[in-house]
Write an enzyme that holds these catalytic residues in place. Sequence first.
Site, PDB file in Angstrom:
ATOM      1  N   GLU A  63       0.823  -1.213   0.000  1.00  0.00           N
ATOM      2  CA  GLU A  63       0.000   0.000   0.000  1.00  0.00           C
ATOM      3  C   GLU A  63       0.857   1.263   0.000  1.00  0.00           C
ATOM      4  OE1 GLU A  63      -2.129  -2.718   3.106  1.00  0.00           O
ATOM      5  OE2 GLU A  63      -0.138  -2.563   2.200  1.00  0.00           O
ATOM      6  N   CYS A  91      -2.687  -2.534   7.497  1.00  0.00           N
ATOM      7  CA  CYS A  91      -2.210  -2.459   8.880  1.00  0.00           C
ATOM      8  C   CYS A  91      -2.363  -1.010   9.368  1.00  0.00           C
ATOM      9  CB  CYS A  91      -0.750  -2.895   8.937  1.00  0.00           C
ATOM     10  SG  CYS A  91       0.400  -1.678   8.238  1.00  0.00           S
TER      11      CYS A  91
END
Length: 167
Positions: A63, A91
């Site tokens: 990401e 996360c």
Amino acid sequence: MPEEPIIDLQSDLFFMGEALRQAAKAYAAGEVPVGAVVVREGRIIARSFNQVELLKDATAHAEMLALTQAEEAVGDWRLTDCTLYVTKEPCPMCAGAIVHVRLARVVFGASDPKAGAAGSALNLLQFPTLNHHCEITSGVRETECRSLLRSFFAEQRKDKGSAYGDE
């Protein structure tokens, strides 16, 4: 009154397939198999996979790398009209970055009950006091995303004992 955008499930399935292709590259490189693509106006503007081991950088999650590429493609740090497709729930680090770049939407495959920050363990993407909230779509191609992760961690445990944590 403006119309709500129509979320096209076929597009979600297609773009998650592109994220899965990135995750397969991570797997082949010995990285935790997570892949991500950023889509703007129906086009992929960034794609990446986990490269923590390759780059020796704890922040080199799929990401994070895809967001940086997308910022370069757009020419701005604000990604307000973009959607991130990622094979595993972000996360807390990635969720924080997602909020900061002001992504419109996050679509993920496999949830992460231990550390997922898009609704499983906590929800930073829609945290009430933060200045931006993302729309979240979860479970897109979840079986394929989860299967890739499970295979990877099973191999790691077999090859190296338990050097790697679990999903």
